[in-house]
Each structure stands twice: as structure tokens, then as C-alpha cells.
Design a protein around this motif. Structure first.
Motif, PDB file in Angstrom:
ATOM      1  N   MET A  75       0.774  -1.318   0.183  1.00  0.00           N
ATOM      2  CA  MET A  75      -0.183   0.034   0.043  1.00  0.00           C
ATOM      3  C   MET A  75       0.943   1.253   0.215  1.00  0.00           C
ATOM      4  SD  MET A  75      -2.867   1.517  -0.271  1.00  0.00           S
ATOM      5  CE  MET A  75      -3.963   0.151   0.029  1.00  0.00           C
ATOM      6  N   LYS A  77       1.738   5.180  -1.177  1.00  0.00           N
ATOM      7  CA  LYS A  77       1.276   6.529  -1.547  1.00  0.00           C
ATOM      8  C   LYS A  77       2.512   7.577  -1.852  1.00  0.00           C
ATOM      9  CE  LYS A  77      -3.421   6.393  -1.600  1.00  0.00           C
ATOM     10  NZ  LYS A  77      -4.264   6.880  -2.741  1.00  0.00           N
ATOM     11  N   LYS A  84      -6.507   9.176   0.823  1.00  0.00           N
ATOM     12  CA  LYS A  84      -6.906   7.694   0.822  1.00  0.00           C
ATOM     13  C   LYS A  84      -8.558   7.703   0.776  1.00  0.00           C
ATOM     14  CE  LYS A  84      -2.683   6.619   3.366  1.00  0.00           C
ATOM     15  NZ  LYS A  84      -2.164   8.097   3.653  1.00  0.00           N
ATOM     16  N   SER A  87     -12.051   2.582   1.237  1.00  0.00           N
ATOM     17  CA  SER A  87     -11.333   1.067   0.862  1.00  0.00           C
ATOM     18  C   SER A  87      -9.798   1.119   1.343  1.00  0.00           C
ATOM     19  CB  SER A  87     -11.654   0.927  -0.603  1.00  0.00           C
ATOM     20  OG  SER A  87     -11.106  -0.297  -1.131  1.00  0.00           O
ATOM     21  N   GLU A  88      -9.196   2.084   0.913  1.00  0.00           N
ATOM     22  CA  GLU A  88      -7.640   2.175   1.577  1.00  0.00           C
ATOM     23  C   GLU A  88      -7.493   2.102   2.662  1.00  0.00           C
ATOM     24  OE1 GLU A  88      -5.710   4.040  -2.566  1.00  0.00           O
ATOM     25  OE2 GLU A  88      -6.609   5.470  -1.134  1.00  0.00           O
ATOM     26  N   THR A  91      -8.161  -1.402   3.759  1.00  0.00           N
ATOM     27  CA  THR A  91      -6.802  -2.305   3.450  1.00  0.00           C
ATOM     28  C   THR A  91      -5.882  -2.047   4.490  1.00  0.00           C
ATOM     29  OG1 THR A  91      -7.587  -2.400   1.213  1.00  0.00           O
ATOM     30  CG2 THR A  91      -5.326  -3.057   1.524  1.00  0.00           C
TER      31      THR A  91
END
Length: 395
Positions: A75, A77, A84, A87-88, A91
Motif C-alpha cells: 500500500m 502513496k 486515501k 477502501s484504502e 486495507t
């Protein structure tokens, strides 16, 4: 008037949405801690890169080169201000709660308020090598330093560094026990011991940056000034573009600027010198640029650690040394620490560039010995060995 009102409402809604997302993240994490931990699961989390580079790249490559049970998730960024989705956030919460190994490579604000589960390893494989300017909790009481009550960094299970000599500095900066800081080496430095890979990078960059081919390349890579990301800047008034161009261009030099990503004010290259100065700040991986450079100009940046592995000349351009020392401070005596000449003005800088092949090799060797326990290109191997063994040798 209506436009201003719309902006104000939008700003408040954005702030409320961000708070809601973070509250949801903490609730989701708490719920996911009720699930089993996935043995051999490895999560790579970063808020400072959108693809696999630096230490992450070399750790990932080493894992994939083995017949291993380790299972990888990512993950990534580009910045910690990048948006974000829910959903992120879900996760990320799930990965931190259920992965046996969670790897970070920089500051990662989401994780610090969390209580990490007993059988989860939260591992900081910090993006910089070595340590000489103070950071983190070493800066309490200084401008931009943390409050004593800050939770930042304190929940790491392990932190990886290049040398036993810098381990105490990282322990202090992160606010963790010395025993949690492991001198396994910096995986990203393995490339400096791989001749085939180094040549492939040089060949590729000569195609991507054709203006360096056949030239003596000087890389100018200073750190930022200011208290942090929001206030970061660099004083380009210190640079006499005309003098550098006049003295060095006819001698076959080009100068590349790799400015720290925090710096908001970009270097403005005068048009008449555009065949000598080039801004390559958008190029993500500084280590690649080091490989094509004949000399490095920096100041207080950790880039000196990697460049020293090439055993080439580093020039320390530090016109604000006293001011920087007062506001940022160092773990070591700067003037004794640096493995190259310190210059304060353009004339001295030009002179040192012209003497590109003249440097103190003994000072450089002593520097390398202090800041690297192992000069063997096997840091990635040592780290993944420890990962596969769940760090049992260090508990």
C-alpha cells in the motif's frame, strides 16, 4: 462573496471527511485485531513513494528471489497528504492488524496511535542511511521538534540501520529501546556492490539524460531548510549561476540539481545557462544519479553516506553552518565528521570542483568504517534472513 463561502464550506467538509476516515480507520483496525495473524505475511506501507524504490525495492527483490513462504502486500502513496479512500483505509487497517511483518520506510502517521499486536513486527527500514543531523525525539525543545507526549515512532518492534555506531542515535530519535535497533545494513546500498547493475544504470541514464554523456557531472543535492515539510525551502540566492557557468562549462562540466522533495521553491535556471545547469529533482531515485556523478555537492544531507561508497569526492557547501547547527544540531561534530572539504562561498566551491580528483582517501575510509558495519552488498540478504526467522536471534 459566494465563491469565498463555497471554498470555506468545502474546506470544512474536507476536514470533517478526513477526520471521519481516520476515526473509521481506528475502529476498523480494532475490529481486525480480532482476526488471526497471517503467518509469513509481509506488508509494505509507505506515504513517501508510489512505487517500489529504495529499501523496499531491494527487500522485495530479495524475497522474490527465494523459495519462501513469505506473502507480500503493498500500500504505497506518494505523500502522506495524498488522499486515501475508505477502501484504502480498510486495507491498511487490515494489513497492520493481520500481517506478521509490517514494513515502513519513512514517517507513517496512521500507525503511531495504534497498539501493535504482540506477534506482529512493525519494522522501520528508514529511507536514509547513517545519521548525523538530529531528528525525531532528539529534537525535543528545538524548532519543529516533537512534544514529549508524541506517539510518533514509539511503537516500532524493530528499526534497521547501517552500523552499530548509529544505533543509539536512531534509538533516541525514534524513542525506542537500543535493543530494537538492528545494524543489519541498508538494503538500498546493495546496488553499490553490483558492478553489472551499476553499469546498466549508467547506460540507461545516459539515454534518458543525453546531456551528461561525455561530460564531468557534478550533482548538487542539498537538504531543505525550515522546520519540516510544510515550511521547507532552499536559499537559491547562495548560488552564483554566472560564476559556475563561466568557470566550469568550458572545462566540460554539467551541473545537475536534485533538490529535496520537501522544498516548495524550485530552482530557477537562467535561460542563458540552460546547456550547463539541469534540474533533475523529479527523478525519484537519487542513488541512480550518484552513479553518473563525478562529484557531489551537498551540505547536511544523508546522501553523503551512499555517495561515499563510490569513493568519490563530496564537497560540503554550507554557507549557513552556524545557523543550521543552532536550529537543527548534529549527533557528531560536523566539521570533524564530513569526509570532504567544507566551503562557504562560490570561489571556494569552484576551486574544489576543479580539483575533482583530489580528496582525502584516509578520511573517507574512516568515515565508511564508522557508518557501515558491513561493506559487502548483502544487507538485503541479512534483513530477509531475519524476517524469515521472525527475528528470533534478536529477541
Amino acid at each position: 462573496m459566494i465563491s469565498k463561502l463555497k471554498k470555506k464550506i468545502k474546506k470544512k467538509l474536507t476536514k470533517y471527511l478526513n477526520k471521519s476516515k481516520k476515526a473509521y480507520f481506528r475502529i476498523a483496525y480494532k475490529a481486525f485485531t480480532l482476526l488471526p495473524i497471517h503467518k509469513d505475511a509481509v506488508a509494505f506501507l509507505s506515504d513517501s513513494r508510489s512505487n517500489l524504490t529504495g529499501n523496499f525495492e531491494y527487500i522485495d527483490r530479495e524475497i522474490k528471489s527465494r523459495q519462501t513462504d513469505l506473502k507480500i502486500s503493498y500500500m504505497l502513496k506518494r505523500t502522506n497528504s495524498a488522499k486515501k479512500t475508505f477502501s484504502e483505509y480498510t486495507t491498511i487497517a487490515w494489513l497492520i492488524a493481520t500481517s506478521q511483518h509490517v514494513l515502513l520506510d519513512d514517517f507513517y502517521p496512521l500507525v503511531y496511535p495504534l497498539k501493535i499486536r504482540n506477534n506482529v513486527n512493525l519494522i522501520q527500514v528508514w529511507h536514509a542511511v547513517g545519521a548525523f543531523k538530529t531528528f525525531g525525539f532528539s529534537r525535543m525543545g528545538l524548532p519543529g521538534g516533537p512534544k514529549p507526549t508524541s506517539k510518533n515512532h514509539k511503537n516500532y518492534t524493530w528499526a534497521i540501520v547501517s552500523s552499530k555506531h548509529v544505533a543509539p542515535f536512531y534509538a533516541e530519535g525514534f524513542g525506542i529501546d537500543d535493543r530494537k535497533v538492528l545494524p543489519l545494513g541498508a538494503p538500498r546500498t546493495d546496488m553499490f556492490f553490483d558492478a553489472t547493475y551499476k553499469q546498466s544504470v549508467v547506460t540507461r541514464l545516459e539515454e534518458e539524460l543525453p546531456f551528461i554523456k561525455g561530460k564531468k557531472v557534478v550533482l548538487f543535492a542539498p537538504t531543505f531548510r525550515g522546520n519540516g515539510q510544510r515550511s521547507a525551502y532552499y536559499n537559491f540566492d547562495w548560488i552564483d549561476f554566472e560564476k559556475l557557468y563561466t568557470k566550469l562549462s568550458a572545462a566540460g562540466y554539467v551541473m545537475l540539481f536534485k533538490i529535496h522533495p520537501f522544498v516548495k521553491n524550485k530552482v530557477q535556471i537562467p535561460e542563458e545557462y540552460a546547456d550547463f545547469f539541469y534540474d533533475v529533482s523529479s527523478y525519484r531515485e537519487v542513488n541512480d544519479l550518484l552513479l553518473v556523478s563525478d562529484a557531489l555537492i551537498t551540505d547536511y544531507s544523508s546522501v553523503v553516506f551512499e555517495y561515499s561508497l563510490l569513493r568519490k569526492k563530496t564537497i560540503f557547501f554550507a554557507p549557513d553552518l552556524e545557523e543550521y547547527t543552532a536550529s537543527r544540531d548534529f549527533y557528531v561534530d560536523y566539521q570533524k565528521f564530513v569526509p570532504g572539504p567544507i566551503v562557504r562561498d562560490m570561489d571556494s566551491l569552484v576551486t574544489e570542483i576543479e580539483r575533482v580528483n583530489e580528496f582525502d582517501s584516509q578520511s573517507l575510509d574512516a568515515f565508511l568504517t564508522y557508518y557501515f558495519d558491513d561493506l559487502d552488498g548483502k544487507a538485503s540478504k541479512r534483513f530477509v534472513d531475519a524476517l524469515e526467522n521472525n527475528f528470533v536471534d534478536y529477541r
